[in-house]
Design a protein around this motif. Structure first.
Motif, PDB file in Angstrom:
ATOM      1  N   LEU A   1       0.872  -1.177   0.000  1.00 20.10           N
ATOM      2  CA  LEU A   1       0.000   0.000   0.000  1.00 20.10           C
ATOM      3  C   LEU A   1       0.909   1.226   0.000  1.00 20.10           C
ATOM      4  O   LEU A   1       1.962   1.206   0.648  1.00 20.10           O
ATOM      5  CB  LEU A   1      -0.884  -0.057   1.250  1.00 20.10           C
ATOM      6  N   HIS A   2       0.483   2.280  -0.699  1.00 24.30           N
ATOM      7  CA  HIS A   2       1.286   3.507  -0.813  1.00 24.30           C
ATOM      8  C   HIS A   2       1.986   3.845   0.506  1.00 24.30           C
ATOM      9  O   HIS A   2       1.318   3.955   1.548  1.00 24.30           O
ATOM     10  CB  HIS A   2       0.388   4.696  -1.168  1.00 24.30           C
TER      11      HIS A   2
ATOM     12  N   THR B   1       2.945   6.254   2.692  1.00 17.38           N
ATOM     13  CA  THR B   1       2.706   7.658   3.039  1.00 17.38           C
ATOM     14  C   THR B   1       2.741   7.777   4.557  1.00 17.38           C
ATOM     15  O   THR B   1       2.761   6.762   5.267  1.00 17.38           O
ATOM     16  CB  THR B   1       1.307   8.093   2.577  1.00 17.38           C
TER      17      THR B   1
ATOM     18  N   GLU C   1       0.292   8.507   6.390  1.00 17.19           N
ATOM     19  CA  GLU C   1      -0.921   7.893   6.927  1.00 17.19           C
ATOM     20  C   GLU C   1      -0.762   6.375   6.996  1.00 17.19           C
ATOM     21  O   GLU C   1      -1.175   5.735   7.977  1.00 17.19           O
ATOM     22  CB  GLU C   1      -2.139   8.243   6.050  1.00 17.19           C
ATOM     23  N   THR C   2      -0.145   5.818   5.962  1.00 17.92           N
ATOM     24  CA  THR C   2       0.090   4.369   5.974  1.00 17.92           C
ATOM     25  C   THR C   2       1.000   4.006   7.148  1.00 17.92           C
ATOM     26  O   THR C   2       0.824   2.966   7.791  1.00 17.92           O
ATOM     27  CB  THR C   2       0.712   3.934   4.630  1.00 17.92           C
TER      28      THR C   2
ATOM     29  N   ASN D   1      -2.367  12.451  -7.383  1.00 18.82           N
ATOM     30  CA  ASN D   1      -2.512  12.867  -5.980  1.00 18.82           C
ATOM     31  C   ASN D   1      -1.402  12.318  -5.092  1.00 18.82           C
ATOM     32  O   ASN D   1      -1.000  12.958  -4.131  1.00 18.82           O
ATOM     33  CB  ASN D   1      -3.899  12.483  -5.431  1.00 18.82           C
ATOM     34  N   LEU D   2      -0.897  11.142  -5.443  1.00 20.16           N
ATOM     35  CA  LEU D   2       0.155  10.548  -4.611  1.00 20.16           C
ATOM     36  C   LEU D   2       1.549  10.850  -5.134  1.00 20.16           C
ATOM     37  O   LEU D   2       2.511  10.858  -4.376  1.00 20.16           O
ATOM     38  CB  LEU D   2      -0.052   9.038  -4.495  1.00 20.16           C
TER      39      LEU D   2
ATOM     40  N   GLU E   1       0.622  14.570  -1.598  1.00 14.99           N
ATOM     41  CA  GLU E   1       0.871  13.595  -0.517  1.00 14.99           C
ATOM     42  C   GLU E   1      -0.247  12.591  -0.351  1.00 14.99           C
ATOM     43  O   GLU E   1      -0.390  11.985   0.701  1.00 14.99           O
ATOM     44  CB  GLU E   1       1.054  14.348   0.806  1.00 14.99           C
ATOM     45  N   GLY E   2      -1.095  12.437  -1.388  1.00 17.78           N
ATOM     46  CA  GLY E   2      -2.229  11.530  -1.247  1.00 17.78           C
ATOM     47  C   GLY E   2      -3.346  12.221  -0.485  1.00 17.78           C
ATOM     48  O   GLY E   2      -3.298  13.430  -0.221  1.00 17.78           O
ATOM     49  N   HIS E   3      -4.343  11.441  -0.105  1.00 21.50           N
ATOM     50  CA  HIS E   3      -5.478  12.023   0.609  1.00 21.50           C
ATOM     51  C   HIS E   3      -5.024  12.530   1.974  1.00 21.50           C
ATOM     52  O   HIS E   3      -4.134  11.946   2.599  1.00 21.50           O
ATOM     53  CB  HIS E   3      -6.564  10.970   0.867  1.00 21.50           C
TER      54      HIS E   3
ATOM     55  N   MET F   1      -8.044   9.476   5.565  1.00 16.47           N
ATOM     56  CA  MET F   1      -7.421   8.148   5.661  1.00 16.47           C
ATOM     57  C   MET F   1      -7.680   7.540   7.044  1.00 16.47           C
ATOM     58  O   MET F   1      -7.609   6.328   7.221  1.00 16.47           O
ATOM     59  CB  MET F   1      -5.903   8.233   5.396  1.00 16.47           C
TER      60      MET F   1
ATOM     61  N   PHE G   1      -8.413   3.673   7.115  1.00 16.61           N
ATOM     62  CA  PHE G   1      -7.475   2.765   7.784  1.00 16.61           C
ATOM     63  C   PHE G   1      -8.034   2.195   9.093  1.00 16.61           C
ATOM     64  O   PHE G   1      -7.615   1.119   9.523  1.00 16.61           O
ATOM     65  CB  PHE G   1      -6.129   3.453   7.991  1.00 16.61           C
TER      66      PHE G   1
HETATM   67  N1  ADE Z   1      -4.412   6.575  -1.097  1.00 14.89           N
HETATM   68  C1  ADE Z   1      -4.774   7.844  -1.313  1.00 14.89           C
HETATM   69  N2  ADE Z   1      -4.231   8.655  -0.397  1.00 14.89           N
HETATM   70  C2  ADE Z   1      -3.488   7.889   0.432  1.00 14.89           C
HETATM   71  C3  ADE Z   1      -2.695   8.164   1.563  1.00 14.89           C
HETATM   72  N3  ADE Z   1      -2.552   9.397   2.043  1.00 14.89           N
HETATM   73  N4  ADE Z   1      -2.090   7.125   2.138  1.00 14.89           N
HETATM   74  C4  ADE Z   1      -2.241   5.871   1.649  1.00 14.89           C
HETATM   75  N5  ADE Z   1      -2.978   5.564   0.595  1.00 14.89           N
HETATM   76  C5  ADE Z   1      -3.616   6.562  -0.011  1.00 14.89           C
END
Ligand code: ADE
Length: 421
Positions: free
Chosen positions: A54-55, A57, A59-60, A343-344, A348-350, A355, A359
């Protein structure tokens, strides 16, 4: 990479920067952090080995830390060659987490990273786009007997998994996190809406007000992009293949037309269809000088970049994540983020706040699979509505909002059919 290292990242010296980014995300993810506090004592994931793709980031990273706090052992890879934040990856590696991810992976390196992650011999898998599940089934079927189940984060992945299940090829149960309302109604709409425009703006810094902005696809993601672009003063055009979606867009006040027509009018194009070849050679050729093109869909198939490269007479990077292609007519078109998730890649993605809910669902879905109270056969499953309601309530509480409750007579009224005029 050292043979005895359990990670491969771009630059470990970025770890302190990454830690601050994760700290920021943690401060904006109250629901997931609440679950971390609750479950770090019970440790429901003890004994679980999670392979995640998974990306990478900030948030991940909050999700990864939460899974570990709940007792899991895990190994992580990105799910897109350009979406890894190298500082975050470094911070996780420094914490001792097994991670194989850096920005700018080649295709071979991408699959190498998935294979490394699968060395953990997972009991659970976590995917965004279903590449890890496919890799496991395709190249490592010997690992299947250990797997209890998996989760899938995104629309594209869920579509692929349902197709796989239909053919009888899916060998374990997967929870479609994407399909639960506290995920798609927020992440796909408001998350993509904001972050896709964020990516376009970071890569171009153009004024949206007054621009003709073409959104290809009016699913949940396209709806979010169109809504936010309209809010910033863009004149939004929608292209669609689905009549109901197209009608929704029309009644929302957008122009609806074929891409062939929109190609001549648009200043900015953003694809969010999940389909390949949405913008092709003949579209590029019709575009105005200076047109900007970006993709917000999971895979880099929506804009046919190969055809753009073939027809262009020159190509150069004009700004980060922004490549200029000069066409034989002399017109220039600008491709953002190489046609990958804008966006990623360019942003920085969402945002963390959205998230947080996605998550929290991921975490609780993995706990459900780990607890194994129900015997799930191979297939694609939904998250229970009570979990969804619980996450929504916690989110509302964190935002300082309270809602009403039905009184007993009202509940009775709900179930009766006799009361009327
Ligand atoms: N997909 C979209 N935005 C994301 C984020 N901030 N972290 C992980 N997956 C995403």
């Amino acid at each position: 990479m050292d043979e005895d290292q359990n990670f491969k990242v771009r630059d470990l010296s970025l770890a302190s920067q990454g830690k601050k980014m994760i700290e920021w995300a943690e401060a904006h993810m109250p629901v997931l952090m609440g679950l971390r506090r609750e479950y770090s004592e019970k440790k429901p994931l003890k004994g679980m080995r999670i392979a995640g793709a998974l990306h990478v980031t900030k948030e991940t990273a909050v999700l990864v830390r939460t899974l570990i706090a709940a007792g899991a052992e895990l190994s992580w890879a990105g799910c897109n060659p350009l979406s890894t934040n190298d500082a975050v990856a470094a911070a996780l590696a420094e914490e001792g987490i097994s991670i194989y991810a850096w920005h700018g992976l080649s295709t071979d390196e991408f699959y190498w990273a998935l294979d490394k992650v699968l060395e953990i011999s997972p009991t659970l898998t976590l995917d965004d786009g279903a590449d890890l599940i496919f890799r496991l089934h395709d190249k490592h079927p010997d690992l299947l007997s250990e797997v209890i189940g998996g989760t899938e984060e995104t629309t594209t992945g869920v579509i692929r998994l349902r197709a796989m299940h239909k053919e009888g090829a899916l060998k374990y149960p997967v929870i479609a996190v994407n399909d639960t309302p506290t995920k798609w109604q927020f992440d796909n709409v408001y998350g993509t809406g904001q972050s896709a425009l964020d990516g376009v703006l970071r890569a171009t810094n153009v004024l949206l007000a007054g621009k003709q902005l073409v959104v290809a696809g009016y699913g949940h993601c396209g709806r979010g992009i169109a809504m936010r672009a309209k809010g910033m003063g863009a004149r939004v055009i929608v292209t669609e293949v689905d009549p109901v979606n197209a009608l929704k867009a029309a009644l929302e006040g957008y122009s609806v037309m074929k891409m062939d027509e929109a190609a001549e009018i648009g200043d900015i194009f953003i694809t969010a269809t999940g389909m390949k070849d949405v913008i092709r050679k003949w579209h590029f050729e019709k575009m105005k000088d200076g047109a900007i093109i970006a993709n917000a869909g999971h895979f880099d198939v929506e804009i046919n970049v190969k055809e753009l490269e073939e027809i262009a007479v020159s190509q150069r990077e004009i700004r980060p994540n922004n490549e200029e292609f000069v066409l034989p007519s002399g017109n220039r078109v600008y491709l953002l983020a190489r046609g990958r998730l804008v966006n990623l890649v360019a942003a920085e993605g969402h945002p963390s706040e959205v998230m947080d809910m996605s998550f929290a669902n991921q975490f609780l879905a993995l706990v459900r699979l780990a607890q194994g109270e129900e015997r799930l056969s191979p297939g694609v499953y939904l998250i229970d509505q009570e979990i969804d309601n619980m996450i929504a309530l916690r989110k509302l509480k964190s935002m300082g909002f309270d809602i009403d409750e039905l009184a007993p007579e009202q509940l009775k009224y709900l179930e009766s059919y006799q009361e009327g005029t």
